[in-house]
Every structure is written in C-alpha cells, then in structure tokens.
Design an enzyme around this catalytic site. Sequence first.
Site, PDB file in Angstrom:
ATOM      1  N   ASP B  30     -50.255  74.311 -35.688  1.00 39.16           N
ATOM      2  CA  ASP B  30     -49.098  73.294 -35.887  1.00 39.16           C
ATOM      3  C   ASP B  30     -48.554  72.949 -34.482  1.00 39.16           C
ATOM      4  O   ASP B  30     -47.197  72.593 -34.533  1.00 39.16           O
ATOM      5  CB  ASP B  30     -48.339  73.473 -36.777  1.00 39.16           C
ATOM      6  CG  ASP B  30     -47.421  75.010 -36.675  1.00 39.16           C
ATOM      7  OD1 ASP B  30     -46.402  75.344 -37.016  1.00 39.16           O
ATOM      8  OD2 ASP B  30     -48.304  75.945 -35.998  1.00 39.16           O
ATOM      9  N   LYS B 142     -43.855  75.128 -43.117  1.00 38.12           N
ATOM     10  CA  LYS B 142     -43.329  76.075 -42.317  1.00 38.12           C
ATOM     11  C   LYS B 142     -42.060  75.545 -41.312  1.00 38.12           C
ATOM     12  O   LYS B 142     -42.075  74.584 -41.103  1.00 38.12           O
ATOM     13  CB  LYS B 142     -44.576  76.593 -41.391  1.00 38.12           C
ATOM     14  CG  LYS B 142     -44.074  77.623 -40.077  1.00 38.12           C
ATOM     15  CD  LYS B 142     -44.666  76.982 -38.776  1.00 38.12           C
ATOM     16  CE  LYS B 142     -43.868  77.409 -37.811  1.00 38.12           C
ATOM     17  NZ  LYS B 142     -44.723  77.045 -36.407  1.00 38.12           N
ATOM     18  N   GLU B 183     -39.784  82.030 -41.779  1.00 36.78           N
ATOM     19  CA  GLU B 183     -40.277  82.567 -40.376  1.00 36.78           C
ATOM     20  C   GLU B 183     -38.826  82.681 -39.730  1.00 36.78           C
ATOM     21  O   GLU B 183     -38.409  81.764 -38.681  1.00 36.78           O
ATOM     22  CB  GLU B 183     -40.943  81.443 -39.393  1.00 36.78           C
ATOM     23  CG  GLU B 183     -41.601  81.994 -38.348  1.00 36.78           C
ATOM     24  CD  GLU B 183     -42.466  81.396 -37.414  1.00 36.78           C
ATOM     25  OE1 GLU B 183     -42.899  80.345 -37.800  1.00 36.78           O
ATOM     26  OE2 GLU B 183     -42.570  81.509 -36.215  1.00 36.78           O
ATOM     27  N   GLU B 185     -38.248  84.355 -36.340  1.00 40.79           N
ATOM     28  CA  GLU B 185     -38.745  84.981 -35.385  1.00 40.79           C
ATOM     29  C   GLU B 185     -37.723  85.395 -34.380  1.00 40.79           C
ATOM     30  O   GLU B 185     -36.835  84.885 -33.897  1.00 40.79           O
ATOM     31  CB  GLU B 185     -39.769  83.976 -34.535  1.00 40.79           C
ATOM     32  CG  GLU B 185     -40.114  84.720 -33.141  1.00 40.79           C
ATOM     33  CD  GLU B 185     -41.189  84.026 -32.544  1.00 40.79           C
ATOM     34  OE1 GLU B 185     -41.388  82.703 -32.869  1.00 40.79           O
ATOM     35  OE2 GLU B 185     -41.657  84.633 -31.621  1.00 40.79           O
ATOM     36  N   LYS B 225     -42.819  84.965 -42.423  1.00 42.21           N
ATOM     37  CA  LYS B 225     -43.664  85.155 -41.199  1.00 42.21           C
ATOM     38  C   LYS B 225     -42.892  85.652 -40.280  1.00 42.21           C
ATOM     39  O   LYS B 225     -42.059  85.031 -39.459  1.00 42.21           O
ATOM     40  CB  LYS B 225     -44.229  83.770 -41.010  1.00 42.21           C
ATOM     41  CG  LYS B 225     -44.869  83.749 -39.454  1.00 42.21           C
ATOM     42  CD  LYS B 225     -45.513  82.400 -39.238  1.00 42.21           C
ATOM     43  CE  LYS B 225     -45.866  82.293 -37.720  1.00 42.21           C
ATOM     44  NZ  LYS B 225     -46.968  80.979 -37.498  1.00 42.21           N
ATOM     45  N   SER B 295     -50.498  84.995 -39.328  1.00 41.70           N
ATOM     46  CA  SER B 295     -50.422  83.644 -39.202  1.00 41.70           C
ATOM     47  C   SER B 295     -50.385  83.544 -37.772  1.00 41.70           C
ATOM     48  O   SER B 295     -49.221  83.482 -37.160  1.00 41.70           O
ATOM     49  CB  SER B 295     -49.158  83.096 -39.754  1.00 41.70           C
ATOM     50  OG  SER B 295     -49.035  81.594 -39.622  1.00 41.70           O
ATOM     51  N   TYR B 358     -41.140  76.412 -27.367  1.00 39.97           N
ATOM     52  CA  TYR B 358     -42.059  75.747 -27.961  1.00 39.97           C
ATOM     53  C   TYR B 358     -41.699  74.329 -28.174  1.00 39.97           C
ATOM     54  O   TYR B 358     -40.865  73.817 -27.948  1.00 39.97           O
ATOM     55  CB  TYR B 358     -42.111  76.189 -29.540  1.00 39.97           C
ATOM     56  CG  TYR B 358     -42.721  77.367 -29.969  1.00 39.97           C
ATOM     57  CD1 TYR B 358     -41.878  78.775 -29.560  1.00 39.97           C
ATOM     58  CD2 TYR B 358     -43.781  77.670 -30.489  1.00 39.97           C
ATOM     59  CE1 TYR B 358     -42.568  79.729 -29.753  1.00 39.97           C
ATOM     60  CE2 TYR B 358     -44.421  78.741 -30.725  1.00 39.97           C
ATOM     61  CZ  TYR B 358     -43.702  79.912 -30.450  1.00 39.97           C
ATOM     62  OH  TYR B 358     -44.244  81.009 -30.695  1.00 39.97           O
TER      63      TYR B 358
END
Lengths: 398, 358
Positions: B30, B142, B183, B185, B225, B295, B358
């Site tokens: 993605d 997500k 998620e 992170e 995740k 993932s 990102y």
Amino acid sequence: MASASASLLKSSSPVLDKSEWVKGQAIRQSTVSVRSLPSGPSSLTIRAGSYADELVKTAKTVASPGRGILAMDESNATCGKRLASIGLENTEANRQAYRTLLVTAPGLGQYISGAILFEETLYQSTTDGKKMVDVLVEQNIVPGIKVDKGLVPLAGSNDESWCQGLDGLASRTAAYYQQGARFAKWRTVVSIPNGPSALAVKEAAWGLARYAAIAQDNGLVPIVEPEILLDGDHGIDRTFEVAKKVWAEVFFYLAENNVMFEGILLKPSMVTPGAECKEKATPQQVAEYTLKLLHRRIPPAVPGIMFLSGGQSEVEATLNLNAMNQGPNPWHVSFSYARALQNTCLKTWGGRPENVKAAQDTLLTRAKANSLAQLGKYTGEGESEEAKKGMFVKGYTY
Amino acid sequence: MSCFKGKYADELIKNAAYIGTPGKGILAADESTGTIGKRLSSINVENVESNRRALRELLFCTPGALQYLSGVILFEETLYQKTAAGKPFVDVLKEGGVLPGIKVDKGTVELAGTNGETTTQGLDGLAQRCQKYYEAGARFAKWRAVLKIGPNEPSQLAINENANGLARYAIICQENGLVPIVEPEILVDGPHDIKKCADVTERVLAACYKALNDHHVLLEGTLLKPNMVTPGSEAPKVTPDVIAEHTVRALQRTMPAAVPAVVFLSGGQSEEEATRNLNAMNQLKTKKPWSLSFSFGRALQQSTLKAWAGKEENVQKAQAAFLVRCKANSEATLGTYKGDAQLGEGAAESLHVKDYKY
C-alpha cells in the site's frame, strides 16, 4: 501540568485598541515555535508558541464589558432553512444579501465584539463589493470562523454523535488567519435523553481539546462549545449533573493538550430544564444553577463565557443572561447568540431591500438588550411579541 | 464493557480469523504514490501509473505466491487497477484466496508543543470512504500511527492522541464491514536497548487496548500490526530468540486473547532478519492465544524489486525472488523456517532508513 506562565496575564483594561489586535498583524508570525529542549525531564515548553500574547489580547477584546458575539456561521444548508422560513431561495446572492444586512448594521460594534462566520462568508464581499471581514473590522468587531465539519453518528453509543473536522485543521486555521479571522468555533453536542454515554462525553471533550490546541497553534482563539442539547423532559438538576461531568472532562483534556486557558473562550449552554420538562425555571433559577456550575468547573483564567441560546426565545435568552450578571463574576459572562439575535431581524427583512433598515434596527435592539444584560442592567421594556416566541425545535439538526 | 455489534459482526470475525490462518500472512503493497516513487527510483524506474501497475501485477500474479498470503494491503489507486490483460487486481486476489485490504489514513501531522511527535489524520468522511472501498471489494483496512522513542518520548499526549485515533478509525471501519488493522508503530530509530523498547511497547499497547475498549470495538474483528520488540537501530544487535522472547512477553502482557492475530511490521529489518525473528517467535514454547504472522512491505519486496529493475525480461526472475520470500515467511509463521531460503540479492540488506518518512 504546565500552563501559561503568570507573566502572560496582564491587569490592564480589557477594552483594547483595535489596532493592537487586528490589521497590524500583516506579517504572519512564524509557526516554527519553540519546541521542547533536548535535555531535562520538565523541558517541554508550552503551547500557543508564537501567538500566545495575541491570543490573550484577542480573547480579552471579545470578552469586553457590554459586548458579546453575533453567531452568523450557519452552514449553507442551515442558512437555507432560515431563508426558506421567509420564502427566499437558498442562493449565494441571498446569503450574501442577508449577511451584508447583518454586518453593516450601523454601530453594531457597540454591542457586538465578535462575529462568527461560515467559510463562504469569510471569503465573501458585501453587496457593495467590500470584504465582509473588512466591514467587520471597521465596525470594531473581531471576525471568527466556524471550523468543524459537522456531526456524524457515533458507533457503539446510544444513537449519539461526534464532531468531525480535525483533518488538515492546522493548514485550514492558518489560512483563515491569513484571511483575517482571529477566533474559531467548533460545536459538538451531548444529549441527555440518550445518556449521555461515557464514550460520547469523552469523544466530545477530546475532539474539542485537539481542535483548541491546533487553533491556538495557528493564531486563532478557540471557542470551546460542548452544547448540552435542550431536548428532553429532564429537570434542571439532571442538566446540572451532566454539565458538571462534561465540563470536568473538557478541562481535563484541554490541560492534557497543553491548551492555554487565558487564550480560549467558552460557549456553554445555560443550565435549564429540558424543553419538554413540565416544570419551567425562572431566570433567577437558571442563573443560580448556571453560576454554580461555572464556579465549580471553570478556571478563572478563562477570560470569557459566551452562552449559546440553543432554542430559547430572544427575550428568554436576554433575561437569563441578565440574571447571571447581577453580581461580579471572575469571568466575563456574555452571549454568543444566533437565533436569539437574528430571529426578529430575519422576519422583518423578509428578503426585501426596502425593509433592510427596519431589520437592522431590530438587530441593534436585540444586540443592545443583550449588551445591557451583560452589564446586568436589562429592564425588558418595550419587547415585541415576536421576540418572546420560543425557538425550540425538537431534535434540531444544524 | 460491551462492544458494538453491527450488521457486519460475523463477517468481521470470520475475515480477521482467516487473515491469521497459520501458514499465511499479509503483503503490504500500500505504498502511497510518493513512497512507491522512492522504491521505483531506487531501481531507476519512472514513477508513472503504468510502472506502479506493472510492479503490483508482478507481485500479485507470481505463480504459487498467493497460497502463502491471506491478505494484501492496497493503496487506493491500486484497488481500482487491473492487470495488463484487463482483470481487476481485486479479482486476481479473491480468486487466489486472498482478501484485499485498503490503507485509509491520510498521513501524519505534527503535534504542536512536542518534539516532532505526530498524530495520524483521516477520520473526516471515513465512514463514506469505507463504504466505497467495501463496494470495491476491500475487506480490511489499515491505519498507521507512529510513535518514537527519545529522552521524553513518547509523550503521554502522543500516546493518548494516537491511541484515540486508532480506536475511532477502528470502530468506523467495523461499522462499514472492514476489519481494522490497528498499527501503532514505534520507530526503531535510536540508541536505546531492547528493554526500553519493551517498556514503551507495553505502555503503548496498553493505551491502545484501553482506547479500543472505550470505543466499543469488537476485538475479535480486529488485527494488531505492531513493531517487534528490538534494540534501537543504533544499539548492538541481539539474536532472534531474544527478540522473540521480549516481543511475545509484551503481547502476553497487553493484548487480549480475543484478538485473533498479530501481523508484525518489519520496520526496516532486512528480509532475512524479519523472517528469522518471526520464526523464532513461533518456535517459542509459551502461551500464545493469537497467531503470529507477518504484514511486510519492504521485507517482502526488496529483493524482488532489485531483481526486476523495471525490465520486462526480468519479471520471471523477480517473481521467483518474491516466491522465495513468501514461502520463507509462511514457514516462519509455523516455526519451521530453516534459514535456507535462497537469498536473493539484497535479502540480507538492512532496509532501515533513519527517521524514515512514509
């Protein structure tokens, strides 16, 4: 919990020179505000960064004695309902004509310190081709902007709602500041017949806190508005209980988000019985309960409390405000009315140019009445029947 | 606490459980247009729609790969794309027994008053977007929240704000038929040791599950995740067993058994490292009421990308590399990976980029 230092508090008169807070700000201050220093456990610097002083000034200006806010930020859809009620089509031209009528009422700035606009209006000009924002500033009225994106259903709650609008809010508020806005508004709601559920209260409070933090970071004084809806048949004691819980949570989250209290304004609902409650309350009772709530939950650092009218009649809203100002309060206790200022004015105008002056006169009459109420000097003489009509609409959606 | 059970409850539970099927995991494909551009430029390929399409087709149509995957996360553009022969990717995946997923967040923005911490945007209008994606065939979503470890970070504000955002996103997805992957992170950047990472991970996950409970999210219809618990990127490395022990312990302490599966992110580990760590976790003899899977984005695609280099004639070679990684990670979910995957070029290369955006 760190908050603005005492040095930011000035004991000067709250009525400030227009030039101190408005057009002088031609150069937008850098938003690269001071971040936390790398060393030390208590090194996190605080909030509002480069706009701290300005926010305090703006808030005090809006909260000046004898003045309050004209809420004219109806979204296009809501404005459409107003226009429809006088037989007018919901076109940009009609909205422009109506807003022109409001902002050009001569001498409005004597009684009105701030006007909340919808985005369309912030970027509009009057029918004479002058920017709405400029007209307001010349009238000594601070322009404000509604920044929320409305209510949506809250899953897992009891049919309650939450308020959207945080995405991209930082850049939007920065753009609104550039356009001349100096305060913002975000309205979320809490419903007593539906609970309210703990989730709904938490979500309302957290959304307000995030919005307030972002607004301050971009130079706009946030008006914090958790409206406890009038709908329901509950008594005034139940409203009081819910209001205490809501405000406790709001201030807790505002603190967690490092919002500077001297640079915000509140827009609460008054503590009243539900609209369908059999027992009505007198203005004195409303004042007593509301002031008790404020004393128990609102830090004195907050400069102004601008009540919403929420469906009360024009006269009711004025009487209640007046009753609250019969003694000194640690905060400026005033109004931020939409329907309770505009209702008679709108009907008087009826969409006809020949009625503009008469309509503006009724607006000034209401503004003056509320100005007197803010000073505790309203006597209620000469009020029209129209002004006494209740404006509660069950299940009202904006 | 009672959770919200809307009309999709059974479907959500079924799909979440399916994604955690032992032997399978998720391909995270993605990458936003901007991010995929970085990948493509690393192999000197132009960032145009046809190339993005070609790369994804290469991956999804690798013969034999889909059996190792239970889900693929797509970017919005890809959800509506087709193979060169005109078959929608969504159909390719479905026929291969793979659930299509969709990234729904709108990126991170800074939290003012913090030292560069962020919150994730995307809640406005999310309900409508989820409905649209469901209609297009997506069955899970997500949303990536990001936290970092520093002297004063993560701050309580950052933790609360990100946890709250994840919870709001999760319930809205569930209302609209998408299994939310949660998620949070915690970036690997920094000189901190594994104990520090474990401490922070436990605090963050606790906050996340508190928020999910407050928002009445149906845990059986969610996936987590998280990052694996590892030393920081600037600290000395440890063995996969140590990582496995710390990671599983953190989950035992914070993650309710109701959650069907954990699908770890790779966060900059090399392909081989990520696989070995996952394998070690699945070999650990301890209480694990949820399945532990993958993932992976970079850790599944790196050697594939290098092998492809944008050239049509390399497609088979690239697909072979992809298949190798899929199979290896599938074995890792069963704890049977022997470390003998034919290492493609770049498989052992660290994929960490400091302060990766990102």
